[in-house]
Design a protein around this motif. Structure first.
Motif, PDB file in Angstrom:
ATOM      1  N   ILE A  75     -15.077   0.533 -15.511  1.00 57.87           N
ATOM      2  CA  ILE A  75     -13.978   0.726 -14.559  1.00 57.87           C
ATOM      3  C   ILE A  75     -13.060  -0.479 -14.643  1.00 57.87           C
ATOM      4  N   HIS A  76     -11.767  -0.217 -14.758  1.00 59.85           N
ATOM      5  CA  HIS A  76     -10.795  -1.300 -14.922  1.00 59.85           C
ATOM      6  C   HIS A  76     -10.858  -2.280 -13.746  1.00 59.85           C
ATOM      7  N   GLY A  77     -11.006  -3.551 -14.052  1.00 61.57           N
ATOM      8  CA  GLY A  77     -11.034  -4.593 -13.022  1.00 61.57           C
ATOM      9  C   GLY A  77     -12.398  -4.870 -12.438  1.00 61.57           C
ATOM     10  N   LEU A  78     -13.412  -4.072 -12.832  1.00 58.93           N
ATOM     11  CA  LEU A  78     -14.755  -4.246 -12.282  1.00 58.93           C
ATOM     12  C   LEU A  78     -15.626  -5.046 -13.249  1.00 58.93           C
ATOM     13  N   HIS A  79     -16.359  -6.007 -12.706  1.00 56.18           N
ATOM     14  CA  HIS A  79     -17.298  -6.810 -13.487  1.00 56.18           C
ATOM     15  C   HIS A  79     -18.674  -6.720 -12.837  1.00 56.18           C
TER      16      HIS A  79
ATOM     17  N   ARG B 230     -16.716 -15.477  -2.826  1.00 63.98           N
ATOM     18  CA  ARG B 230     -16.688 -14.934  -1.468  1.00 63.98           C
ATOM     19  C   ARG B 230     -17.291 -13.527  -1.480  1.00 63.98           C
ATOM     20  N   GLU B 231     -18.129 -13.229  -0.475  1.00 65.03           N
ATOM     21  CA  GLU B 231     -18.792 -11.925  -0.421  1.00 65.03           C
ATOM     22  C   GLU B 231     -18.093 -11.008   0.575  1.00 65.03           C
TER      23      GLU B 231
ATOM     24  N   ASP C  50     -20.464  -3.189  -1.681  1.00 63.55           N
ATOM     25  CA  ASP C  50     -20.542  -4.645  -1.535  1.00 63.55           C
ATOM     26  C   ASP C  50     -20.108  -5.301  -2.841  1.00 63.55           C
ATOM     27  N   PHE C  51     -19.349  -6.386  -2.718  1.00 62.57           N
ATOM     28  CA  PHE C  51     -18.839  -7.045  -3.923  1.00 62.57           C
ATOM     29  C   PHE C  51     -18.561  -8.521  -3.649  1.00 62.57           C
TER      30      PHE C  51
ATOM     31  N   ILE D  96     -21.694  -5.504  -6.502  1.00 62.92           N
ATOM     32  CA  ILE D  96     -23.083  -5.760  -6.096  1.00 62.92           C
ATOM     33  C   ILE D  96     -23.842  -4.440  -6.004  1.00 62.92           C
ATOM     34  N   GLU D  97     -23.444  -3.568  -5.078  1.00 60.42           N
ATOM     35  CA  GLU D  97     -24.159  -2.303  -4.916  1.00 60.42           C
ATOM     36  C   GLU D  97     -23.367  -1.335  -4.049  1.00 60.42           C
TER      37      GLU D  97
END
Length: 327
Positions: free
Chosen positions: A127-131, A202-203, A277-278, A290-291
């Motif tokens: 997904i674009h922009g997701l790591h 930051r979470e 969550d990220f 994260i999940e």
């Protein structure tokens, strides 16, 4: 006007039982009584029961009904707020699909997949922009080579049950000496363990739901924990963590995040409300996944109700839209 008979399913088989009960209390108090007659059904390993002032009444699972004062009440909708198994991992959804009862959450396939953190990460890759953090998945009956793990991944590491919620069994390890004990702790909660590199940043947590046929992203919450990481105590002990809703983020960043979480929601074929969550990486502000939580907490001060209010909606209307959309 006839009301809809809603079974509010709460409890479950995990340590999150009481968290689920608190969620159910808030949902029951928030649902519009002029539209819905709500029956809170407590689920445990032995039975499903409806509590009355005179005692417990068993639910007939053959047709998902309750006999109360000689009257048979058939439920027309299930509002699932069971955290962990069997409500978050697709088991209840499979039962409800078989008997033809609509419900508020993702279907059984998506629920089962998203409960598995490693599988979820594999699906959302690209997904674009997701790591995602580099990680290793362990299975209980395989050999676990501590030396290989420590040489493959960079400390500090998060060790967590692969199929779990609320950070139960989770540890943060700074060097190889703590790795074995953390793995054993996680295996007490699950037969699979995920080991991930720690991402400094930051979470955040953000709710997303399909409302009136449209995928709607809620305002994000930033989580600032006084502990080393956001574990079970940090989530559920008052004062241990600070939650800022809406999060202090530039509008351009909010748009970028909304696009990423929408793509996650669609790719996983999510339904109803979920919470993602990220972490925003320190420095670059890149989005690290994260999940996904498909039955997020719904107590009055939980993140989703906070975000609903921050979006200018009432929780009553929000829950009502979830029910009507699923019907």
């Amino acid at each position: 006007m006839k009301t809809l008979n809603v079974a509010l399913l709460a409890g479950g088989f995990t340590g999150e039982y009481e968290v689920s009960i608190n969620s159910a209390k808030n949902i029951a108090a928030s649902l519009d009584a002029s539209k819905y007659t709500v029956y809170t059904i407590l689920i445990n390993r032995d039975n499903w029961v409806y509590e009355t002032g005179q005692g417990s009444i068993d639910i007939d699972k053959n047709d998902f009904s309750l006999t109360l004062n000689g009257e048979k009440i058939k439920f027309e909708f299930a509002f699932i707020t069971v955290h962990g198994t069997p409500g978050e991992d697709g088991k209840l959804q499979g039962y409800l699909d078989m008997i033809g009862i609509p419900y508020n959450t993702c279907d059984s396939t998506t629920s089962a997949i998203t409960m598995n953190k490693a599988y979820t990460k594999a699906i959302v890759q690209g997904i674009h922009g997701l790591h995602t953090a580099r990680s290793i998945q362990l299975h209980q009956h395989d050999e676990h080579d501590i030396a290989t793990i420590s040489s493959t991944l960079k400390f500090p590491l998060f060790i967590k049950p692969n199929n779990g919620g609320s950070s139960v069994g989770m540890s943060k390890v700074y060097n190889v000496s703590g790795l074995h004990e953390a793995i054993e702790k996680a295996f007490k909660e699950d037969t699979q363990v995920l080991i991930e590199e720690f991402i400094e940043g930051r979470e955040f947590s953000i709710g997303i739901a399909r409302l009136n046929g449209k995928v709607t992203v809620l305002p994000a919450t930033e989580i600032i924990s006084s502990k080393d990481f956001f574990d079970y105590e940090a989530k559920y002990t008052p004062g241990v963590s600070k939650e800022i809703t809406p999060a202090d983020l530039p509008e351009a960043k909010n748009r970028e995040i909304a696009d990423i979480v929408t793509q996650i929601y669609l790719r996983l074929n999510c339904r109803g409300m979920v919470r993602i969550d990220f972490i925003l990486l320190e420095g670059s502000q890149e989005f690290y996944f994260i999940e996904v939580n498909t039955t997020p907490g719904q107590s009055a001060n939980s993140l989703i109700p906070q975000q609903v209010r921050a979006a200018g909606m009432s929780v009553t209307d929000f829950y009502g839209q979830l029910i009507e959309g699923a019907m």
